[in-house]
Scaffold this motif. Structure first.
Motif, mmCIF file in Angstrom:
data_model
loop_
_atom_site.group_PDB
_atom_site.id
_atom_site.type_symbol
_atom_site.label_atom_id
_atom_site.label_comp_id
_atom_site.label_asym_id
_atom_site.label_seq_id
_atom_site.Cartn_x
_atom_site.Cartn_y
_atom_site.Cartn_z
ATOM 1 N N TYR A 157 27.535 45.884 44.088
ATOM 2 C CA TYR A 157 28.368 45.439 45.201
ATOM 3 C C TYR A 157 28.891 44.054 44.873
ATOM 4 N N LEU A 158 30.189 43.938 44.639
ATOM 5 C CA LEU A 158 30.781 42.643 44.318
ATOM 6 C C LEU A 158 31.232 41.927 45.576
ATOM 7 N N SER A 159 30.981 40.627 45.616
ATOM 8 C CA SER A 159 31.579 39.794 46.651
ATOM 9 C C SER A 159 33.080 39.761 46.397
ATOM 10 N N GLY A 160 33.830 39.415 47.423
ATOM 11 C CA GLY A 160 35.278 39.330 47.261
ATOM 12 C C GLY A 160 35.651 38.337 46.171
ATOM 13 N N GLN A 161 36.529 38.765 45.292
ATOM 14 C CA GLN A 161 36.991 37.914 44.193
ATOM 15 C C GLN A 161 38.404 37.436 44.500
ATOM 16 N N VAL A 162 38.631 36.161 44.229
ATOM 17 C CA VAL A 162 39.905 35.522 44.532
ATOM 18 C C VAL A 162 40.487 34.900 43.264
ATOM 19 N N ALA A 163 41.615 34.230 43.437
ATOM 20 C CA ALA A 163 42.320 33.645 42.288
ATOM 21 C C ALA A 163 41.801 32.251 41.953
ATOM 22 N N LEU A 167 42.525 33.104 54.027
ATOM 23 C CA LEU A 167 41.306 33.266 53.237
ATOM 24 C C LEU A 167 40.521 31.959 53.240
ATOM 25 N N ALA A 168 39.388 31.940 52.583
ATOM 26 C CA ALA A 168 38.452 30.811 52.649
ATOM 27 C C ALA A 168 39.019 29.490 52.134
ATOM 28 N N PHE A 169 39.904 29.538 51.149
ATOM 29 C CA PHE A 169 40.470 28.320 50.585
ATOM 30 C C PHE A 169 41.981 28.336 50.766
ATOM 31 N N ASP A 186 45.853 28.158 49.896
ATOM 32 C CA ASP A 186 46.649 28.634 48.757
ATOM 33 C C ASP A 186 46.220 29.993 48.226
ATOM 34 N N LEU A 187 45.135 30.584 48.727
ATOM 35 C CA LEU A 187 44.749 31.923 48.284
ATOM 36 C C LEU A 187 45.526 32.969 49.063
ATOM 37 N N LEU A 188 46.013 33.988 48.353
ATOM 38 C CA LEU A 188 46.824 35.044 48.947
ATOM 39 C C LEU A 188 46.112 36.382 49.012
ATOM 40 N N ILE A 189 45.081 36.582 48.187
ATOM 41 C CA ILE A 189 44.430 37.880 48.084
ATOM 42 C C ILE A 189 42.946 37.702 47.759
ATOM 43 N N GLU A 190 42.144 38.618 48.279
ATOM 44 C CA GLU A 190 40.729 38.703 47.935
ATOM 45 C C GLU A 190 40.421 40.181 47.751
ATOM 46 N N ILE A 191 39.714 40.497 46.675
ATOM 47 C CA ILE A 191 39.410 41.894 46.347
ATOM 48 C C ILE A 191 37.910 42.048 46.158
ATOM 49 N N GLU A 192 37.344 43.045 46.832
ATOM 50 C CA GLU A 192 35.933 43.359 46.595
ATOM 51 C C GLU A 192 35.858 44.799 46.121
ATOM 52 N N VAL A 193 34.871 45.071 45.292
ATOM 53 C CA VAL A 193 34.694 46.429 44.771
ATOM 54 C C VAL A 193 33.234 46.837 44.829
ATOM 55 N N VAL A 194 33.067 48.143 44.795
ATOM 56 C CA VAL A 194 31.745 48.753 44.607
ATOM 57 C C VAL A 194 31.848 49.568 43.337
ATOM 58 N N ALA A 195 30.873 49.427 42.466
ATOM 59 C CA ALA A 195 30.852 50.167 41.198
ATOM 60 C C ALA A 195 29.510 50.864 41.057
ATOM 61 N N ILE A 196 29.508 51.969 40.353
ATOM 62 C CA ILE A 196 28.280 52.695 40.063
ATOM 63 C C ILE A 196 28.169 52.841 38.558
#
Length: 130
Positions: free
Chosen positions: A30-36, A113-115, A117-127
């Motif tokens: 489970y990844l936390s949201g990733q930003v630029a 978003l949290a900071f 100038d950020l435009l996008i945040e992406i979180e993923v789930v991987a197996i």
């Protein structure tokens, strides 16, 4: 004994925050949201949705790699964008990372978003394969 472990790609900018870049529980990551943000915590691509989306995916790749996984293991994507009219730009970049595979996906427009100038945040789930 815990059945999960923290995944840390080694970035220093996040050391003062109370979260993990990812948690692996069994074979699921489970990844936390990733930003630029680059590894030094600087915003990449101010105002540029494609550049920010690309940096978020590069960060996702780095976190997955630290867990011994890859984008091929992603089963679910959730992206949060500050302007849904720019959704197509995010999809154009996603095609660079997922050519023949399309994980389940949700996109949500948010106010900010949290900071700045950020435009996008992406979180993923991987197996990970066993």
């Amino acid at each position: 004994m815990s059945t999960w472990k923290k995944i840390d790609p080694g970035w220093k900018w996040d050391d003062t925050f109370i979260f993990s870049q990812a948690i692996q529980a069994g074979n699921t990551i489970y990844l936390s949201g990733q930003v630029a943000l680059d590894p030094d915590g600087k915003v990449v691509g101010k105002g540029d949705m494609k550049a920010q989306t690309r940096q978020a995916w590069e960060n996702i790749k780095a976190v997955l790699s630290a867990a011994g996984a890859s984008l091929n293991d992603v089963v679910k994507i959730t992206q949060f964008i500050t302007d849904m009219s720019r959704f197509r730009e995010t999809q154009e970049v996603r095609k660079e990372y997922f050519k023949d595979y399309a994980p389940a996906s949700t996109s949500v427009e948010i106010k900010s978003l949290a900071f700045p100038d950020l435009l996008i945040e992406i979180e993923v789930v991987a197996i990970k394969p066993s």
